[in-house]
Design a protein around this motif. Structure first.
Motif, mmCIF file in Angstrom:
data_model
loop_
_atom_site.group_PDB
_atom_site.id
_atom_site.type_symbol
_atom_site.label_atom_id
_atom_site.label_comp_id
_atom_site.label_asym_id
_atom_site.label_seq_id
_atom_site.Cartn_x
_atom_site.Cartn_y
_atom_site.Cartn_z
ATOM 1 N N ALA A 168 0.825 -1.211 0.000
ATOM 2 C CA ALA A 168 0.000 0.000 0.000
ATOM 3 C C ALA A 168 0.857 1.257 0.000
ATOM 4 C CB ALA A 168 -0.924 -0.012 1.215
ATOM 5 N N ALA A 169 2.021 1.191 0.677
ATOM 6 C CA ALA A 169 2.888 2.368 0.736
ATOM 7 C C ALA A 169 3.711 2.557 -0.530
ATOM 8 C CB ALA A 169 3.827 2.260 1.939
ATOM 9 N N ALA A 170 3.901 1.498 -1.312
ATOM 10 C CA ALA A 170 4.710 1.607 -2.531
ATOM 11 C C ALA A 170 4.000 2.488 -3.554
ATOM 12 C CB ALA A 170 4.969 0.222 -3.117
ATOM 13 N N SER A 171 4.811 3.244 -4.299
ATOM 14 C CA SER A 171 4.250 4.129 -5.319
ATOM 15 C C SER A 171 3.749 3.315 -6.504
ATOM 16 C CB SER A 171 5.317 5.124 -5.791
ATOM 17 O OG SER A 171 6.426 4.432 -6.332
ATOM 18 N N GLN A 172 2.659 3.747 -7.044
ATOM 19 C CA GLN A 172 2.064 3.041 -8.173
ATOM 20 C C GLN A 172 2.807 3.382 -9.457
ATOM 21 O OE1 GLN A 172 -2.067 3.817 -8.596
ATOM 22 N NE2 GLN A 172 -2.413 2.261 -10.161
ATOM 23 N N THR A 173 3.173 2.355 -10.201
ATOM 24 C CA THR A 173 3.952 2.540 -11.434
ATOM 25 C C THR A 173 3.126 2.352 -12.694
ATOM 26 O OG1 THR A 173 4.602 0.205 -11.365
ATOM 27 C CG2 THR A 173 6.067 1.794 -10.288
ATOM 28 N N SER A 174 1.838 2.240 -12.551
ATOM 29 C CA SER A 174 0.992 2.051 -13.729
ATOM 30 C C SER A 174 -0.314 2.794 -13.528
ATOM 31 C CB SER A 174 0.717 0.561 -13.973
ATOM 32 O OG SER A 174 0.004 0.011 -12.878
ATOM 33 N N ASN A 175 -0.976 3.013 -14.640
ATOM 34 C CA ASN A 175 -2.271 3.689 -14.630
ATOM 35 C C ASN A 175 -3.300 2.753 -15.249
ATOM 36 O OD1 ASN A 175 -4.405 5.396 -14.604
ATOM 37 N ND2 ASN A 175 -3.419 7.059 -15.718
ATOM 38 N N ALA A 176 -4.356 2.491 -14.499
ATOM 39 C CA ALA A 176 -5.362 1.532 -14.978
ATOM 40 C C ALA A 176 -6.052 2.037 -16.238
ATOM 41 C CB ALA A 176 -6.385 1.265 -13.871
ATOM 42 N N ASN A 177 -6.331 3.330 -16.314
ATOM 43 C CA ASN A 177 -7.012 3.873 -17.494
ATOM 44 C C ASN A 177 -6.149 3.740 -18.748
ATOM 45 O OD1 ASN A 177 -9.219 4.636 -15.909
ATOM 46 N ND2 ASN A 177 -8.289 6.607 -15.397
ATOM 47 N N ASP A 178 -4.852 4.035 -18.598
ATOM 48 C CA ASP A 178 -3.958 3.890 -19.749
ATOM 49 C C ASP A 178 -3.835 2.425 -20.180
ATOM 50 O OD1 ASP A 178 -3.599 6.581 -19.606
ATOM 51 O OD2 ASP A 178 -1.680 6.485 -18.547
ATOM 52 N N THR A 179 -3.812 1.537 -19.203
ATOM 53 C CA THR A 179 -3.727 0.108 -19.537
ATOM 54 C C THR A 179 -4.951 -0.352 -20.311
ATOM 55 O OG1 THR A 179 -2.416 -0.267 -17.537
ATOM 56 C CG2 THR A 179 -3.422 -2.194 -18.575
ATOM 57 N N HIS A 180 -6.135 0.055 -19.859
ATOM 58 C CA HIS A 180 -7.363 -0.322 -20.568
ATOM 59 C C HIS A 180 -7.399 0.293 -21.969
ATOM 60 C CE1 HIS A 180 -8.697 -2.313 -17.060
ATOM 61 N NE2 HIS A 180 -9.057 -1.243 -16.368
ATOM 62 N N ALA A 181 -6.935 1.540 -22.086
ATOM 63 C CA ALA A 181 -6.922 2.180 -23.407
ATOM 64 C C ALA A 181 -5.967 1.464 -24.357
ATOM 65 C CB ALA A 181 -6.525 3.649 -23.262
ATOM 66 N N LEU A 182 -4.802 1.039 -23.846
ATOM 67 C CA LEU A 182 -3.843 0.320 -24.684
ATOM 68 C C LEU A 182 -4.394 -1.030 -25.126
ATOM 69 C CD1 LEU A 182 -1.015 0.197 -25.893
ATOM 70 C CD2 LEU A 182 -0.188 -0.735 -23.734
ATOM 71 N N ILE A 183 -5.050 -1.732 -24.219
ATOM 72 C CA ILE A 183 -5.637 -3.028 -24.575
ATOM 73 C C ILE A 183 -6.734 -2.849 -25.621
ATOM 74 C CG2 ILE A 183 -6.984 -4.958 -23.676
ATOM 75 C CD1 ILE A 183 -5.463 -4.634 -21.050
ATOM 76 N N ALA A 184 -7.558 -1.812 -25.454
ATOM 77 C CA ALA A 184 -8.621 -1.561 -26.434
ATOM 78 C C ALA A 184 -8.046 -1.181 -27.794
ATOM 79 C CB ALA A 184 -9.541 -0.450 -25.921
ATOM 80 N N ALA A 185 -6.939 -0.432 -27.799
ATOM 81 C CA ALA A 185 -6.330 -0.043 -29.071
ATOM 82 C C ALA A 185 -5.718 -1.240 -29.788
ATOM 83 C CB ALA A 185 -5.264 1.030 -28.824
ATOM 84 N N VAL A 186 -5.051 -2.121 -29.030
ATOM 85 C CA VAL A 186 -4.409 -3.283 -29.652
ATOM 86 C C VAL A 186 -5.438 -4.326 -30.072
ATOM 87 C CG1 VAL A 186 -2.804 -5.184 -29.242
ATOM 88 C CG2 VAL A 186 -2.254 -2.903 -28.417
ATOM 89 N N GLY A 187 -6.420 -4.577 -29.211
ATOM 90 C CA GLY A 187 -7.383 -5.635 -29.503
ATOM 91 C C GLY A 187 -8.508 -5.223 -30.427
#
Length: 289
Positions: A168-187
């Motif tokens: 929980a204390a570790a910084s987040q290295t990814s963005n869920a919205n960007d991940t979903h957008a990338l998957i939608a663009a590729v698929g």
């Protein structure tokens, strides 16, 4: 007498309400255990906590001073009937359809079945035959094993909580919205701009018509030159017109070729001049050296 009946009725209503809530909680827990594929341990603990709270509330209602002692009351059927009783069926939610001679002894039994009671007595007698010292040793060994298991569980729980806090204390290295957008663009190709395809320009209708007329006139000129065209006054005019058109085309082609040759000659002279200038510069540098 009426006061006691009212108290009994109010107590029974309260008990029925608490029992209904407890039954719904147990049904919900059973549904989770059987149907929920994402069931986790905290959810089960929450369900057990709710059931425990409802049990405590039910016991408090039963121990209340306003609740009459239910153990002093006796519930007996006034009549046994093998036919289906709709009111009894609704009250018991289809568990008991009628008070017959087969069902009533099991419902009003205050002791377990004879077979169960016999086995229970056998177990109790076997337990009484064990000497106190071996029994105490077995109890101590069992307590030791249970304590060791509890220590392991507590240690594992502490480790899990520590890992959860670190994550929980570790910084987040990814963005869920960007991940979903990338998957939608590729698929699915979502939000992708189409590549424009260059189409060569097609000639207009007038240009095509002029090309056809030119080919037709050239074919007529060839026929005239071959002598296949009849000779009269009208045809003489046509022949003169065709000859003029033919000579115009020939002159235009000659002018175009002459222009190309002049351009080629000028380019050659420029290259020769540049080569001469370069040679002179190299000679000057060598003399000065």
């Amino acid at each position: 007498m009426q006061r006691e009946e009212k108290q009994l009725e109010a107590a029974l209503d309260s008990l029925l309400q608490r029992i209904g809530d407890l039954k719904m909680s147990i049904q919900s827990l059973i549904m989770k255990l059987e149907c929920d594929s994402r069931l986790n341990w905290p959810s089960v603990l929450d369900s057990y906590a709710v059931i425990s709270g409802q049990m405590n509330t039910l016991l408090k209602v039963m121990k209340n001073d306003k609740t009459p002692p239910l153990r002093n009351l006796i519930c007996l059927p006034l009549m046994l009937n093998p036919d289906i009783d709709e009111e009894l069926r609704q009250m018991t939610e289809d568990r008991i359809k009628s008070l017959s001679h087969e069902v009533t002894p099991d419902l009003l039994r205050t002791k377990p079945d004879p077979d169960v009671e016999q086995r229970t007595n056998q177990f109790e007698q076997r337990a009484m035959q064990v000497a106190p010292e071996p029994a105490q040793k077995q109890i101590n060994a069992l307590n030791k094993v249970v304590g060791h298991v509890l220590d392991q569980i507590q240690h594992s729980r502490d480790d899990w909580e520590t890992e959860a806090n670190v994550r929980a204390a570790a910084s987040q290295t990814s963005n869920a919205n960007d991940t979903h957008a990338l998957i939608a663009a590729v698929g699915l190709g979502k939000n992708l701009k189409p590549i424009p395809i260059s189409v060569p320009p097609q000639p207009g209708i007038l240009i095509v018509f002029l090309q056809i007329i030119t080919k037709f006139i050239i074919s007529i000129v060839y026929q005239v030159q071959a002598g296949n065209f009849p000779s009269n006054k009208r045809n003489c005019k046509v022949q003169s017109l065709l000859y003029c058109w033919y000579h115009y085309q020939t002159a235009a082609a000659a002018a175009k070729s002459k222009k190309n040759s002049i351009n080629f000659a000028s380019q050659s002279s420029r290259k020769a001049r540049r080569a001469a200038d370069g040679a002179g510069a190299r000679t000057t540098v060598s003399v000065s050296a």
